[in-house]
Design a protein around this motif. Structure first.
Motif, PDB file in Angstrom:
ATOM      1  N   LYS A 129       0.835  -1.203   0.000  1.00  0.00           N
ATOM      2  CA  LYS A 129       0.000   0.000   0.000  1.00  0.00           C
ATOM      3  C   LYS A 129       0.871   1.255   0.000  1.00  0.00           C
ATOM      4  O   LYS A 129       1.922   1.306   0.659  1.00  0.00           O
ATOM      5  CB  LYS A 129      -0.905   0.004   1.231  1.00  0.00           C
ATOM      6  CG  LYS A 129      -1.902   1.152   1.293  1.00  0.00           C
ATOM      7  CD  LYS A 129      -2.636   1.173   2.632  1.00  0.00           C
ATOM      8  CE  LYS A 129      -3.391  -0.113   2.877  1.00  0.00           C
ATOM      9  NZ  LYS A 129      -4.150  -0.070   4.156  1.00  0.00           N
ATOM     10  N   ASN A 144       0.691   5.786   0.180  1.00  0.00           N
ATOM     11  CA  ASN A 144      -0.125   6.814   0.830  1.00  0.00           C
ATOM     12  C   ASN A 144      -1.273   7.285  -0.064  1.00  0.00           C
ATOM     13  O   ASN A 144      -2.314   7.726   0.429  1.00  0.00           O
ATOM     14  CB  ASN A 144       0.744   7.997   1.279  1.00  0.00           C
ATOM     15  CG  ASN A 144       1.354   8.772   0.130  1.00  0.00           C
ATOM     16  OD1 ASN A 144       2.015   8.195  -0.738  1.00  0.00           O
ATOM     17  ND2 ASN A 144       1.161  10.077   0.116  1.00  0.00           N
ATOM     18  N   GLU A 153      -3.084   5.277  -2.074  1.00  0.00           N
ATOM     19  CA  GLU A 153      -4.159   4.313  -1.838  1.00  0.00           C
ATOM     20  C   GLU A 153      -4.838   4.601  -0.498  1.00  0.00           C
ATOM     21  O   GLU A 153      -6.073   4.523  -0.381  1.00  0.00           O
ATOM     22  CB  GLU A 153      -3.622   2.878  -1.851  1.00  0.00           C
ATOM     23  CG  GLU A 153      -3.269   2.350  -3.223  1.00  0.00           C
ATOM     24  CD  GLU A 153      -1.974   2.911  -3.771  1.00  0.00           C
ATOM     25  OE1 GLU A 153      -1.976   3.415  -4.910  1.00  0.00           O
ATOM     26  OE2 GLU A 153      -0.944   2.861  -3.053  1.00  0.00           O
ATOM     27  N   ASP A 154      -4.041   4.960   0.486  1.00  0.00           N
ATOM     28  CA  ASP A 154      -4.588   5.281   1.808  1.00  0.00           C
ATOM     29  C   ASP A 154      -5.529   6.483   1.732  1.00  0.00           C
ATOM     30  O   ASP A 154      -6.625   6.480   2.315  1.00  0.00           O
ATOM     31  CB  ASP A 154      -3.438   5.555   2.776  1.00  0.00           C
ATOM     32  CG  ASP A 154      -3.900   5.777   4.201  1.00  0.00           C
ATOM     33  OD1 ASP A 154      -4.605   4.899   4.749  1.00  0.00           O
ATOM     34  OD2 ASP A 154      -3.541   6.811   4.783  1.00  0.00           O
ATOM     35  N   ARG A 204      -9.579   6.449   2.538  1.00  0.00           N
ATOM     36  CA  ARG A 204     -10.144   7.340   3.549  1.00  0.00           C
ATOM     37  C   ARG A 204     -11.260   8.213   2.968  1.00  0.00           C
ATOM     38  O   ARG A 204     -12.249   8.516   3.648  1.00  0.00           O
ATOM     39  CB  ARG A 204      -9.048   8.224   4.144  1.00  0.00           C
ATOM     40  CG  ARG A 204      -8.076   7.487   5.051  1.00  0.00           C
ATOM     41  CD  ARG A 204      -6.973   8.412   5.521  1.00  0.00           C
ATOM     42  NE  ARG A 204      -6.033   7.733   6.371  1.00  0.00           N
ATOM     43  CZ  ARG A 204      -6.164   7.587   7.693  1.00  0.00           C
ATOM     44  NH1 ARG A 204      -7.228   8.130   8.310  1.00  0.00           N
ATOM     45  NH2 ARG A 204      -5.272   6.944   8.410  1.00  0.00           N
ATOM     46  N   ARG A 262      -7.655  -1.084   0.433  1.00  0.00           N
ATOM     47  CA  ARG A 262      -7.669  -1.015   1.901  1.00  0.00           C
ATOM     48  C   ARG A 262      -6.889  -2.159   2.517  1.00  0.00           C
ATOM     49  O   ARG A 262      -6.168  -1.986   3.515  1.00  0.00           O
ATOM     50  CB  ARG A 262      -9.110  -1.057   2.403  1.00  0.00           C
ATOM     51  CG  ARG A 262      -9.252  -1.040   3.929  1.00  0.00           C
ATOM     52  CD  ARG A 262     -10.647  -1.476   4.335  1.00  0.00           C
ATOM     53  NE  ARG A 262     -10.899  -2.877   3.957  1.00  0.00           N
ATOM     54  CZ  ARG A 262     -12.109  -3.439   3.965  1.00  0.00           C
ATOM     55  NH1 ARG A 262     -13.173  -2.744   4.293  1.00  0.00           N
ATOM     56  NH2 ARG A 262     -12.238  -4.716   3.607  1.00  0.00           N
ATOM     57  N   SER A 304       1.248  -3.077   4.336  1.00  0.00           N
ATOM     58  CA  SER A 304       2.058  -1.855   4.309  1.00  0.00           C
ATOM     59  C   SER A 304       3.550  -2.128   4.397  1.00  0.00           C
ATOM     60  O   SER A 304       4.356  -1.194   4.247  1.00  0.00           O
ATOM     61  CB  SER A 304       1.650  -0.931   5.468  1.00  0.00           C
ATOM     62  OG  SER A 304       0.301  -0.574   5.366  1.00  0.00           O
ATOM     63  N   ASP A 337       0.903   2.956   9.794  1.00  0.00           N
ATOM     64  CA  ASP A 337       0.885   3.573   8.471  1.00  0.00           C
ATOM     65  C   ASP A 337       1.332   5.026   8.471  1.00  0.00           C
ATOM     66  O   ASP A 337       1.749   5.539   7.434  1.00  0.00           O
ATOM     67  CB  ASP A 337      -0.515   3.459   7.862  1.00  0.00           C
ATOM     68  CG  ASP A 337      -0.808   2.057   7.346  1.00  0.00           C
ATOM     69  OD1 ASP A 337       0.119   1.218   7.361  1.00  0.00           O
ATOM     70  OD2 ASP A 337      -1.955   1.799   6.932  1.00  0.00           O
ATOM     71  N   SER A 338       1.249   5.688   9.607  1.00  0.00           N
ATOM     72  CA  SER A 338       1.715   7.082   9.650  1.00  0.00           C
ATOM     73  C   SER A 338       3.215   7.164   9.361  1.00  0.00           C
ATOM     74  O   SER A 338       3.705   8.192   8.878  1.00  0.00           O
ATOM     75  CB  SER A 338       1.409   7.710  11.016  1.00  0.00           C
ATOM     76  OG  SER A 338       2.170   7.098  12.042  1.00  0.00           O
ATOM     77  N   LEU A 365       3.769   4.726   5.377  1.00  0.00           N
ATOM     78  CA  LEU A 365       3.218   5.317   4.156  1.00  0.00           C
ATOM     79  C   LEU A 365       3.558   6.786   3.970  1.00  0.00           C
ATOM     80  O   LEU A 365       3.403   7.314   2.860  1.00  0.00           O
ATOM     81  CB  LEU A 365       1.686   5.181   4.140  1.00  0.00           C
ATOM     82  CG  LEU A 365       1.092   3.794   4.335  1.00  0.00           C
ATOM     83  CD1 LEU A 365      -0.413   3.847   4.158  1.00  0.00           C
ATOM     84  CD2 LEU A 365       1.705   2.775   3.404  1.00  0.00           C
ATOM     85  N   TRP A 366       4.028   7.442   5.026  1.00  0.00           N
ATOM     86  CA  TRP A 366       4.136   8.902   4.968  1.00  0.00           C
ATOM     87  C   TRP A 366       5.507   9.474   5.335  1.00  0.00           C
ATOM     88  O   TRP A 366       5.762  10.655   5.100  1.00  0.00           O
ATOM     89  CB  TRP A 366       3.085   9.526   5.900  1.00  0.00           C
ATOM     90  CG  TRP A 366       1.701   9.324   5.407  1.00  0.00           C
ATOM     91  CD1 TRP A 366       0.839   8.315   5.746  1.00  0.00           C
ATOM     92  CD2 TRP A 366       0.995  10.134   4.460  1.00  0.00           C
ATOM     93  NE1 TRP A 366      -0.354   8.448   5.079  1.00  0.00           N
ATOM     94  CE2 TRP A 366      -0.287   9.568   4.289  1.00  0.00           C
ATOM     95  CE3 TRP A 366       1.315  11.296   3.762  1.00  0.00           C
ATOM     96  CZ2 TRP A 366      -1.243  10.106   3.425  1.00  0.00           C
ATOM     97  CZ3 TRP A 366       0.368  11.842   2.912  1.00  0.00           C
ATOM     98  CH2 TRP A 366      -0.897  11.250   2.751  1.00  0.00           C
TER      99      TRP A 366
END
Length: 222
Positions: free
Chosen positions: A68, A70, A72-73, A77, A119, A123, A148-149, A152-153
């Protein structure tokens, strides 16, 4: 020698994805493993087609690990949460970062099956010598403590090498560099801004050898 091929940010470029897969299969006709590090959608014109291609899966003899990103995240959301449970900010953030192009590729209606697929993507992927993620890992945090913070970020400081404890090499995208890839002792960044440049560089990693790539496969689509 078993090898892992890594493909970073595609952002709606089906042509780049197909070119990369052809080059990988040419390099290893007997098969192998491909890790995709996320950001299949947004900004480019063919987000739907990229997702459909990935959902279709590989040819016999190949294993795909699809992680995944960010983007896709952000899509999940914005689109998958019930209307009363999502904020205007979720919608605005996604649309401002390429979501409009993704909606266009779906004619405004993303199938529920595509949203749940995005979803449920993992990750992080790990093998004996490497960690594969979209954005990066924090060497001060145990892998079990990553969410994921981070995965993904996270943004690494420009030009900084980061070595995760235990000698694990981190392979990621997320931070675009059209002159890349960025090769360091502790990490490899494969995001070459393919959505704009048409240039993607596939990292080739020896499963029995620690560290960075043993080779790089470059594709360029005008």
């Amino acid at each position: 020698m078993k090898q892992t091929f890594v493909v970073a940010d595609l952002h709606g470029r089906l042509d780049v994805l197909e070119a990369a897969l052809a080059r990988i299969e040419e390099r290893s006709p007997e098969g192998g493993k491909v890790v995709f590090t996320g950001d299949y959608i947004d900004r480019g014109p063919q987000s739907r087609e990229v997702i459909e291609r990935l959902r279709a899966g590989p040819k016999p003899g190949w294993r795909w690990v699809i992680l995944k990103g960010n983007h896709e995240d952000m899509m999940v959301r914005s689109r998958l949460r019930p209307a009363g449970d999502r904020s205007v900010r979720d919608d605005e953030r996604w649309l401002a970062n390429g979501g409009t192009e993704t909606l266009d590729s779906y004619n405004g209606d993303i199938p529920h099956s595509h949203l749940t697929w995005a979803r449920d993507l993992p990750s992080i992927h790990r093998d004996k010598h490497r960690i594969y993620v979209h954005a990066g890992v924090d060497p001060q945090v145990p892998l079990s403590g990553h969410d994921d913070s981070i995965l993904l970020w996270l943004r690494y400081p420009a030009g900084k090498d980061v070595q995760y404890p235990g000698g694990l090499h981190t392979v990621h995208g997320h931070t675009p560099n059209p002159e890349g890839p960025e090769l360091y002792k502790g990490r490899t960044n494969l995001d070459t801004l393919a959505v704009r440049t048409g240039r993607l560089v596939v990292g080739v990693f020896d499963d029995d050898r620690p560290g960075g790539p043993v080779d790089l496969l470059e594709v360029k689509v005008d």
